[in-house]
Design an enzyme around this catalytic site. Structure first.
Site, PDB file in Angstrom:
ATOM      1  N   CYS A  22      -3.561  -3.239   4.098  1.00  0.00           N
ATOM      2  CA  CYS A  22      -2.655  -4.270   4.624  1.00  0.00           C
ATOM      3  C   CYS A  22      -3.066  -5.681   4.232  1.00  0.00           C
ATOM      4  O   CYS A  22      -2.324  -6.628   4.486  1.00  0.00           O
ATOM      5  CB  CYS A  22      -2.585  -4.170   6.153  1.00  0.00           C
ATOM      6  N   HIS A  43      -2.753  -9.796  12.005  1.00  0.00           N
ATOM      7  CA  HIS A  43      -2.174  -8.561  11.489  1.00  0.00           C
ATOM      8  C   HIS A  43      -1.874  -7.642  12.670  1.00  0.00           C
ATOM      9  O   HIS A  43      -2.694  -7.484  13.578  1.00  0.00           O
ATOM     10  CB  HIS A  43      -3.144  -7.879  10.532  1.00  0.00           C
ATOM     11  N   GLU A  74       0.838  -1.195   0.000  1.00  0.00           N
ATOM     12  CA  GLU A  74       0.000   0.000   0.000  1.00  0.00           C
ATOM     13  C   GLU A  74       0.875   1.248   0.000  1.00  0.00           C
ATOM     14  O   GLU A  74       0.382   2.352   0.208  1.00  0.00           O
ATOM     15  CB  GLU A  74      -0.975  -0.004   1.174  1.00  0.00           C
TER      16      GLU A  74
END
Length: 383
Positions: free
Chosen positions: A112, A234, A80
């Site tokens: 992400c 994450h 990103e």
């Protein structure tokens, strides 16, 4: 049925490191706000001649040195922190690594999450022709405005993996759970070098995505919570993974296991947020720092703001310990040069995404560097 999954996994990071205790003291806040509240100790920061291409190529290089290039027919680059609105960052990497011309290259974007989208695409490519391997690269620089709440959650790193049949590290299981919702919790406009974020909304969106992805996973016949030995999440900051697992445990009416996240936070705590690479840096840390995972099921949750989430599982392979890269990752962390707060702020403020021709100073000690811009085109070279 042929097993498909992660055959090799490698991590790379940037030249500099910023100590978050020093950052907290400079900001006039108690260091524990970062160390305990966020679960972060340090963050990597790129030199002027580093970016997602140089880190991504550095992460991929050891994989090619170990396995060669003969079976690689696809390179997927997830980020990103894109450097061009048209040309895929992976095309630059293709040249730096000396890959053959018979390789398709594409870049993927969804905050992400896109590294996981790339992993699922790679699994499909290998399923179609198990002779092929896919080189998957996830590389990002998390950059927020100075003196904002997001500043201590910056970071920089890349993870590269080889996806193949009969994997040596992790066999992917076929069932996944997915959740997508249009949420303005985080974004980066085309005219901004830093991201916009609504911290409170992003926290809620992350947890809502996790619950939605888990419920979809469960409805589609995914593995039961009690059969999953370890979890990797994450990690925009490592405390987020702890919050997420506590919420999922409550959601599924299970007690929080003290070992569920064992090892998975170790690298991200020192690297900071690496966006697309974050989940897989966590997986590398878990595999590197656990000797008892052979045959165990691991659950993984990938989240990308905006938002898309996915929950999936994999089985750690019997000889995974022989294929880990713990020493190399620790050496990369140790090799970073400390950057004082004055120097960090100067580099942060000097960052530009201008396409004007220029040369970059030679700073990085990594294998590849961004040498500058000529004719408004980015130039890279071996260091």
């Amino acid at each position: 049925m042929t097993s498909i999954g992660i055959h090799d996994l490698s991590v790379a990071t940037a030249h500099y490191v910023v100590d978050l205790t020093e950052l907290a003291e400079a900001a006039g806040v108690p260091p524990q706000k970062y160390l305990t509240g966020l679960g972060q100790e340090a963050m990597s920061f790129p030199a002027p001649d580093e970016d997602i291409v140089t880190m991504g190529a550095a992460a991929a290089l050891p994989i090619l040195e170990r396995h060669g290039t003969e079976r690689i027919r696809t390179v997927l680059f997830a980020t990103e922190s894109g450097i061009d609105q048209s040309k895929a960052a992976g095309v630059f990497v293709h040249k730096l690594l000396g890959l053959p011309s018979g390789v398709r290259v594409v870049e993927l974007k969804q905050a992400c999450y896109s590294g996981t989208a790339a992993l699922q695409m790679a699994a499909g490519i290998v399923a179609r022709d198990p002779r092929e391997q896919v080189l998957l690269i996830m590389s990002d620089v998390a950059r927020y405005q100075l003196d904002t709440p997001g500043e201590p959650t910056q970071g920089a790193a890349a993870a590269a993996m080889l996806v193949s049949a009969d994997p040596a590290l992790l066999e992917l299981e076929p069932t996944t759970g997915i959740h997508t919702a249009d949420v303005n919790d985080f974004w980066r406009p085309n005219d901004s070098t830093t991201a916009m974020v609504d911290g409170g909304l992003s926290l809620r969106a992350y947890l809502a995505s996790l619950m939605g992805a888990w419920d979809d996973f469960h409805a589609r016949g995914g593995a039961g919570f009690h059969t999953i030995e370890r979890f990797v999440y994450h990690q925009p900051f490592t405390k987020m993974a702890q919050k997420a697992h506590a919420r999922l445990s409550q959601h599924t009416s299970h007690a929080v296991s003290p070992n569920a996240l064992k090892g998975s936070l170790d690298y991200n705590r020192l690297l900071g947020n690496s966006y697309t690479a974050s989940l897989y840096v966590g997986l590398a840390a878990m595999l590197d720092n656990s000797d008892d995972l052979a045959g165990r099921r691991v659950g993984l949750f990938s989240y990308g703001s905006g938002s898309v989430g996915e929950f999936f599982t994999g089985i750690v392979q019997p000889d995974y310990a022989q294929h880990r890269r713990r020493e190399a990752t620790l050496a990369a962390l140790e090799a970073r040069r400390p950057l004082d707060i004055e120097g960090y702020r100067a580099l942060h403020s000097a960052h530009t995404e201008s396409s004007q021709d220029r040369e970059t100073p030679r700073v990085t000690s990594g294998p590849f560097r961004f040498s500058g811009i000529q004719g408004q085109a980015r130039q890279y070279e071996a260091n």
